[in-house]
Each structure stands twice: as structure tokens, then as C-alpha cells.
Design a protein around this motif. Structure first.
Motif, PDB file in Angstrom:
ATOM      1  N   TRP B 303       0.852  -1.193   0.000  1.00 63.51           N
ATOM      2  CA  TRP B 303       0.000   0.000   0.000  1.00 63.51           C
ATOM      3  C   TRP B 303       0.883   1.237   0.000  1.00 63.51           C
ATOM      4  O   TRP B 303       1.779   1.345   0.825  1.00 63.51           O
ATOM      5  CB  TRP B 303      -0.849   0.089   1.274  1.00 63.51           C
ATOM      6  N   THR B 304       0.606   2.164  -0.879  1.00 61.95           N
ATOM      7  CA  THR B 304       1.282   3.459  -0.795  1.00 61.95           C
ATOM      8  C   THR B 304       0.208   4.531  -0.807  1.00 61.95           C
ATOM      9  O   THR B 304      -0.663   4.519  -1.677  1.00 61.95           O
ATOM     10  CB  THR B 304       2.224   3.675  -1.990  1.00 61.95           C
ATOM     11  N   GLN B 305       0.216   5.415   0.152  1.00 61.27           N
ATOM     12  CA  GLN B 305      -0.821   6.441   0.175  1.00 61.27           C
ATOM     13  C   GLN B 305      -0.255   7.820   0.452  1.00 61.27           C
ATOM     14  O   GLN B 305       0.684   7.991   1.206  1.00 61.27           O
ATOM     15  CB  GLN B 305      -1.898   6.098   1.211  1.00 61.27           C
ATOM     16  N   VAL B 306      -0.841   8.786  -0.222  1.00 60.42           N
ATOM     17  CA  VAL B 306      -0.546  10.176   0.075  1.00 60.42           C
ATOM     18  C   VAL B 306      -1.876  10.819   0.420  1.00 60.42           C
ATOM     19  O   VAL B 306      -2.787  10.862  -0.395  1.00 60.42           O
ATOM     20  CB  VAL B 306       0.105  10.895  -1.128  1.00 60.42           C
ATOM     21  N   GLU B 307      -1.997  11.250   1.649  1.00 60.92           N
ATOM     22  CA  GLU B 307      -3.262  11.781   2.148  1.00 60.92           C
ATOM     23  C   GLU B 307      -3.110  13.257   2.418  1.00 60.92           C
ATOM     24  O   GLU B 307      -2.320  13.646   3.273  1.00 60.92           O
ATOM     25  CB  GLU B 307      -3.606  11.121   3.492  1.00 60.92           C
TER      26      GLU B 307
END
Ligand SMILES: Nc1ncnc2c1ncn2[C@@H]1O[C@H](COP(=O)(O)OP(=O)(O)OP(=O)(O)O)[C@@H](O)[C@H]1O
Ligand SMILES: [Mg+2]
Lengths: 246, 482
Positions: B303-307
Motif C-alpha cells: 500500500w502506498t498512500q498520500v493523504e
């Protein structure tokens, strides 16, 4: 080019610069020497615009403009460069990215378009070679994990990239081995032109053998107490600061 | 006692339902509020098979018996679940004649992000020419995928096209009663994406929801199901760096990922829901359940996330490492500014032997915001010789924001190693002065420093996404210092 008149500066109510007068003309190299804690770095920071210091009195003019009203970044874009005594680490930001941002922000200030990528990379390559900087170093984060000498070399590299009109080098020689010192001095000499100037802060006359100054100033307790030719540096090295005090 | 994942699978799939429930209803919008009738209405509208209706109803009954969680480090006024419209037929957005009619503030942000004019029109609902590039791109795109047997379509389409696959996997990773918001989603989910990569197929392109036809109006209860069959690979991207405005305040999505033997699924997302204004008014509540299961040996989920968006984010992408030698990864950058609140992190549940997980979390807080990392690493008895490494860093801008770290570690065997590192740092005045002295203004300097700080995570993103994400980070922090 740079004209400082009766500059008084304090921090937290403590007066550090007690009336500095300094004239730097295009094409000149000035050296500033003086004991620890006398205000050399403070002077450099105030010219660059560091706001932790309070300017109580005096003025600083740079190429006819009043510097004291200008932001730090505007002064930089006007052509003032400060080589830091203690360069700061910026983790995760590559030197390439940092320099591209700096070059283009300065160009924007001057109303120019960003430098085309290939031109920028070619310039990086040229300056790296001039200062004998390893290709790998440029991909590393700004100053992160650099040795003391690498940090100083990186300051000169940035100066070469930004091509300032006035470069203030704060103890760039300390921490450099003898070969690096020659490379750095050589770099500075190559960048010398009739239309730019250097202010070199140092404790050692050795640097001044390589970067020959036009004028040497002695800063003592917040005042320039003596100015002279390059012989002054030699005399200082022989006799120490006690001689000035006397 | 620990729940056997196989039982979870059975629980959901044991009962056989009849197909073919079909009603033609003229109404376009369900009345406000949640009831069994609402759910029957949604299911009928979507022409769903009976088993799916039962799945929804069961979830609803479970939800009725649950209470909203309060353990997260979040504060918001109570949500009135009876005041929400749970179904509205996918309306065509009102088409605008030109970009002149679009909110200038939005256009400014588009420009800062470097979004092309065509794209700006698409995003803001301006009518575009019939022959634009992306149409032909989409067609070639779908053809390439179909040739390889890859199924990539909306969730509703998948229910009609490949009901067996949906039925086999739906709810197997996130059971309907997993948590309050998951139960709600399972009862009323509107639409979402479905993706199946057949055995031995390496998906040749990054799958992006942007390219999916029918992507419009997936609504506030989105449902995504991704299945990587044996020895397959897919990189899947969701979200959009352009600011997303939505009238619905509550969003509760579910994403389920299944990786079979030797499969690898890489899921990247950039989330930029409307965070509310500078005073903290408005803004989306984003309560998401994202979980993947490494079902087969040697499988991998990342999982890679930019929030950067949402008023409130509640999100813990997790991996259940069931297969031996399986690998789970979580890379996250969460930015909060103004009055935003984020409680996010990851869970790594190690069930198989020699499993490995990595958690890299970078929180950036500015303004009056609150940013919490909450993580769970669990090494079960069977998970011998497993490893986890967690790194949770917080960067604070200013002194009115808060960062909190809640790492939970449970180890039930002696051969596994769990490492946790945490740091908190600030952007120093010395760093800013150094950048300023090179001609870089404070706003750009912060962007530069923040992107440097998040580099480890950003480099995990697919190229095209990474560039946009970098700009987005800088923009979300504009005006946060000085
Ligand atoms: N941020 C600060 N806060 C308080 N005092 C300061 C600060 N910066 C400088 N000073 C004081 O101002 C005086 C001059 O310092 P400065 O760094 O300018 O000396 P210097 O001549 O550069 O010395 P050196 O040769 O050791 O580099 C010193 O007494 C120092 O302690
Ligand atoms: Mg000094």
C-alpha cells in the motif's frame, strides 16, 4: 557595490556590532579576520538578512538599493551569496533538486524563464568538475551526512552555480584539507571578475596566500579596528590579536 | 482466540442465494434514511442477484447492533445516519459551457498542479470535444487488457459480468461486521472498481481508475475488489490529486485485495478530498477500511498512500500475511493543515511463516491540525521467523498542531523480530534561512523540505503520480508558516 554605514546590531538586548563601516567595490576581495565571538558571522548574517538580529542603527546599501528593507530571498536574488560557517542539512532534498529550485527562483525574480533542463545539467557538470566534486555527491541530500570538508566544498559549488555579484564566505577554509583548500581557492579565483566581489572571513592567513585580498580588516569587539593590505594578515599571524589590542 | 481466515471465508460464502431478483422501479432517488427497504431498493435498482441483496441485509442487521467507534483520536459532531440519502441514480453532472463558469479558485489549483486544459475541463465537468485524445486512449487501453484476460470495470458491471468471482471474494478480506463503517458500507455500497488479473499475467500498464470507463459518480460508499490470481502482478492507482469536492460529508469506502500464490499487488492512492475551509468548516469525513490478504505463499501486497484531504481521515490499510514467505508493505504520507484531523496507520497481521512486513509512515502537521499514527503489528504463534520494521516519523510546522503515535505490538512466538522507530522533528529556522539565502522563498522552501522528508514514500509511487503528489504536498501546506 556594498556600502555599510555605522551599523549597530544587537541580539536579545546585547550589542554585538558597534558601528561597522565597510565599502566593497566591484572586482575587490576583502578579508575579515578577528578573534572568536567578535561578530564576524553576525555581520555576514545581517547582510544576508537573518531576522533574529536587531539592527539598531545604520544602513546597508547594495548596488544602490537599501538592503535592510528586503527579504532574505530577494537579497539573494539581487546577487548576495553567503557561504555558511555551519552549512545546514536538508534531508531528502538532493543537491540537484535544491540547486534547480534556487537557480529558477532567482531567475524568476529577475524576470527570466526557468533554465532549460539540459542547460542546467551541463552547468552542474561543469561546476562539479571545476571543484572536483564526485558525481555521486550531487545526488545525495543537501549536506546530509557530509564530512566537514564536503560541506564547505558544497557551499562553493552552490556559489559557482548561482554566480553571485557579492559572495561572503564565512570560514569556508576551516575543515578543508590542503588539497581541498587549493581546489576551493582555485574555484574562487576562476570566478573573480571585474564586476563581482568577495568578502572572505577567515582565521588563517594561509587561505589568503591562495585568494589574495585587496584589503584586510580586523574585527574586534564589534568594530573594525584596523584595515590594511595583505601584509596585515601576515603581521596578525605573527603577532596575534594582543598586538591589535595594545 | 484468533479467527481462522478460512472460517471468515466460509462464513460469508456458505449460503447459496438465488439469482435473478429483478424489479423495475421508476423512482430515481431513495428516500432519506436507512432501513431494509432502502437496501432492497438499492439492490433492485442495481439489478443485483439475490445473494448480494442478502449480503447487504445481513450487513445491515449487524450494523444495527454495532456502535460507532470512539477510540480514534478524532472529534466530530455526531453523524445522523437517517439524514443521508443512500441511493441516487448516477446523475449526469451539469455540464458547463466553458472553464469561465468554473470556480476561479479551483482553476488556480489546477494550474498549480500543472493539469492540462482538457483535463481541467473533464474534472470540472465542462463539455469536451467529441474527439479528444483520452477517448481513443481508453479504447486501446481496454483492448489491451481484454486480450490478456484482465477484468477491470466498475463494481456493478462486475456483478453482472462475473458474478461468480465477485461472490467468491466479496467480504472475504473485510467481513461485513469488521467494524461499524465496514458494516455500513457492506449494506449500502454504491459502486466502485473491480479488478481481476488471471494466473501468470503481468498487467502491462498501471491500472488507474482514471481510465476506467463508467468511473463517474461512485458515490460516498465506494467498494473496490482487487484479485491477483497465482503468479500475477498488477499496479493499481486510485484517486486524484485534483481537489475533489462532494456534497456528501460522510464517506465510508472499502477496498479488499486478494493476492494468491506468488502474486503481487501494488496499490497506490493519492487522496485529496475537500478538507474544509481554514476555520475547519465543511469538509469530508473519510472513514475507510482497506485490507489485503496475502493468501498464497510468496505473495506480496503493498500500500502506498498520500493523504492530504478530508476534514477527518480514519484509515488503516492493512495486510493479513497468511501465506508463508509473504510480504506486506505500507508507505504513507499524511498531511494535515488548518483544523484537519487524521488518525491513520497500518495493521500487519502475520499468520504465515517467514513473513515480512514494512511500515513507513510520515506524518506532516501544520496549523491547528491533529495527526495520529496508529499501528498494529501482530506475530501469531504460527508466524515463526517473521519480521516487521516500522518507522513512524512526524514533522511539525508551527506549535499549534499535534502529532501522536500509537504503536501496538503483539508477539506470540519467540523467533520473530519486530522493530519500531519513531522520530518527531520540526522545520528549523536555520533550514529556512539557508533556503531563503539561496533565493528560495519560504513557501517553496517548505515544499522542498516536506517533499524531501517524504521522499522515501513518494519514490514508491508510479512516476506520473509522484510528480503530481509532490506538487500537491507543497500546495496543501501553503500559508501554513509565516
Ligand atoms: N543567535 C544568537 N543568540 C545569542 N547570541 C548570539 C547569537 N549569535 C551570535 N551570538 C553572539 O554574538 C557574538 C558574536 O558571534 P559571531 O558568531 O558573530 O562571532 P564570530 O566572530 O563569527 O566568531 P567565530 O570566529 O567563533 O566564528 C558572540 O558572543 C555570540 O555568542
Ligand atoms: Mg563565525
Amino acid at each position: 557595490m556594498l556600502s555599510i554605514k555605522n551599523l549597530r546590531v544587537s541580539i536579545n538586548g546585547k550589542e554585538i556590532l558597534k558601528g561597522i563601516n565597510l565599502e566593497v567595490k566591484p572586482g575587490e576581495v576583502h578579508a575579515i579576520m578577528g578573534p572568536n565571538g567578535t561578530g564576524k558571522s553576525t555581520l555576514a548574517s545581517v547582510i544576508a538578512g537573518r531576522d533574529i538580529f536587531d539592527v539598531e542603527e545604520g544602513e546597508i546599501q547594495f548596488r544602490g538599493k537599501d538592503l535592510l528593507d528586503m527579504s532574505v530571498e530577494d537579497r539573494a536574488s539581487e546577487g548576495i551569496f553567503l557561504g555558511f560557517q555551519y552549512p545546514v542539512e536538508i534531508p531528502g532534498v538532493s543537491i540537484t533538486n535544491f540547486m534547480r529550485t534556487a537557480v529558477n527562483e532567482q531567475r524568476k525574480y529577475r524576470g527570466l524563464d526557468p533554465m532549460p533542463a539540459n542547460e542546467f545539467l551541463a552547468k552542474m557538470e561543469e561546476k562539479k568538475q571545476m571543484l572536483e566534486i564526485h558525481a555521486k555527491l550531487a545526488n545525495r541530500s543537501v549536506n546530509e551526512g557530509f564530512s566537514g570538508g564536503e560541506k564547505k566544498k558544497n557551499e562553493i559549488f552552490q556559489m559557482a552555480m548561482l554566480d553571485p555579484s557579492l559572495a561572503i564566505l564565512d570560514e569556508t577554509d576551516s575543515g578543508l584539507d590542503i588539497d581541498a583548500l587549493k581546489i576551493v581557492a582555485n574555484g574562487v579565483n576562476k570566478l573573480r571578475r571585474p564586476d563581482n566581489a568577495f568578502v572572505v572571513i577567515t582565521h588563517y592567513q594561509r587561505l589568503l596566500e591562495y585568494i589574495v585580498p585587496d584589503i584586510v580588516h580586523v574585527l574586534f569587539d564589534g568594530r573594525i579596528v584596523r584595515s590594511g593590505g595583505k601584509e596585515l594578515a601576515i603581521e596578525l599571524e605573527e603577532k596575534g590579536y594582543e598586538w591589535i589590542r595594545a | 482466540m484468533e479467527k481462522d481466515p478460512n472460517n471468515i471465508l466460509e462464513e460469508v460464502t456458505q449460503s447459496e442465494y438465488k439469482y435473478g431478483f429483478y424489479t423495475d422501479i421508476e423512482m430515481e432517488t431513495a428516500p432519506k434514511g436507512l432501513s431494509e427497504d432502502t437496501i432492497r431498493f438499492i439492490s433492485a435498482k442495481k439489478n443485483e442477484p439475490e445473494w448480494l441483496l442478502q449480503f447487504r441485509l445481513e450487513a445491515y442487521r449487524k450494523w444495527l447492533g454495532m456502535t460507532e467507534p470512539t477510540w480514534a483520536h478524532l472529534h466530530h459532531p455526531p453523524i445522523n445516519y437517517q439524514d443521508i440519502i443512500y441511493y441516487a441514480a448516477p446523475k449526469k453532472k451539469k455540464e458547463l459551457a466553458s472553464l469561465d463558469e468554473v470556480d476561479p479558485e479551483l482553476i488556480e489549483t489546477f494550474n498549480k498542479l500543472g493539469i492540462s486544459l482538457e483535463e481541467q475541463k473533464r474534472l470540472s465537468g465542462v463539455a469536451v470535444d467529441a474527439v479528444i485524445d483520452s477517448v481513443s486512449v481508453k479504447t486501446t487501453f481496454s483492448e489491451t487488457l481484454e486480450k490478456q484476460g484482465i477484468i477491470f470495470c466498475s463494481f456493478s458491471e462486475a456483478v453482472q459480468k462475473v458474478p461468480e468471482l465477485v461472490k467468491q471474494y466479496l467480504g472475504t478480506v473485510v467481513p461485513a461486521d469488521d467494524n461499524y463503517f465496514a458494516a455500513l458500507n457492506s449494506a449500502v455500497f454504491s459502486d466502485g472498481s473491480f479488478c481481476y488479473i488471471p494466473k501468470g499475467v503481468r498487467c502491462p500498464i498501471e491500472l488507474s481508475t482514471y481510465f476506467r470507463i463508467n468511473a463517474a459518480n461512485t458515490g460516498q460508499f465506494e467498494r473496490t475488489l482487487i484479485i491477483g490470481d497465482e503468479n500475477s502482478y498488477v499496479s493499481y492507482m486510485e484517486g486524484c490529486t485534483a481537489p475533489m469536492r462532494d456534497e456528501n460529508q460522510l464517506h465510508a469506502a472499502i477496498v479488499e485485495i486478494i493476492a494468491l500464490k506468488d502474486a503481487e499487488v501494488k496499490y497506490s492512492t493519492v487522496q485529496n478530498w475537500y478538507p474544509g475551509n481554514k476555520k475547519g468548516e465543511g469538509g469530508i469525513y473519510n472513514f475507510v477500511t482497506k485490507r489485503g490478504i496475502c493468501k498464497g505463499n510468496n505473495s506480496k501486497i503493498s500500500w502506498t498512500q498520500v493523504e492530504t484531504g478530508s476534514a477527518i481521515t480514519w484509515k488503516y490499510p492493512s495486510v493479513v500475511l497468511m501465506g508463508d514467505h509473504s510480504v506486506g508493505e505500507f508507505y504513507s504520507v499524511a498531511v494535515t493543515n488548518n483544523y484537519q484531523q487524521a488518525d491513520t496507520g497500518s495493521k500487519m497481521i502475520h499468520l504465515g511463516k517467514n513473513t515480512k512486513s514494512t511500515i513507513i509512515s510520515k506524518g506532516i502537521s501544520a496549523g491547528h491540525s491533529s495527526n495520529s499514527y496508529r499501528g498494529l503489528v501482530k506475530m501469531t504463534k504460527r508466524a515463526e521467523n517473521s519480521r516487521n520494521f516500522s518507522q513512524c516519523d512526524s514533522l511539525l510546522l508551527g506549535d499549534k498542531c499535534g502529532a501522536h503515535t500509537f504503536p501496538y505490538i503483539k508477539t506470540e512466538n519467540k523467533t520473530s523480530i519486530v522493530e519500531h522507530e519513531a522520530t518527531t522533528s520540526k522545520i528549523s529556522d536555520d533550514q529556512l534561512f539557508y533556503c531563503n539565502q539561496r533565493g528560495i522563498g519560504t513557501e517553496s522552501a517548505i515544499g522542498l523540505i516536506v517533499n524531501g522528508y517524504a521522499r522515501e514514500v513518494l519514490k514508491q509511487l508510479p512516476m506520473e503520480f509522484a510528480v503530481e503528489a509532490q506538487k500537491l504536498l507543497s500546495i496543501s501546506l501553503e500559508g501554513s508558516v509565516g
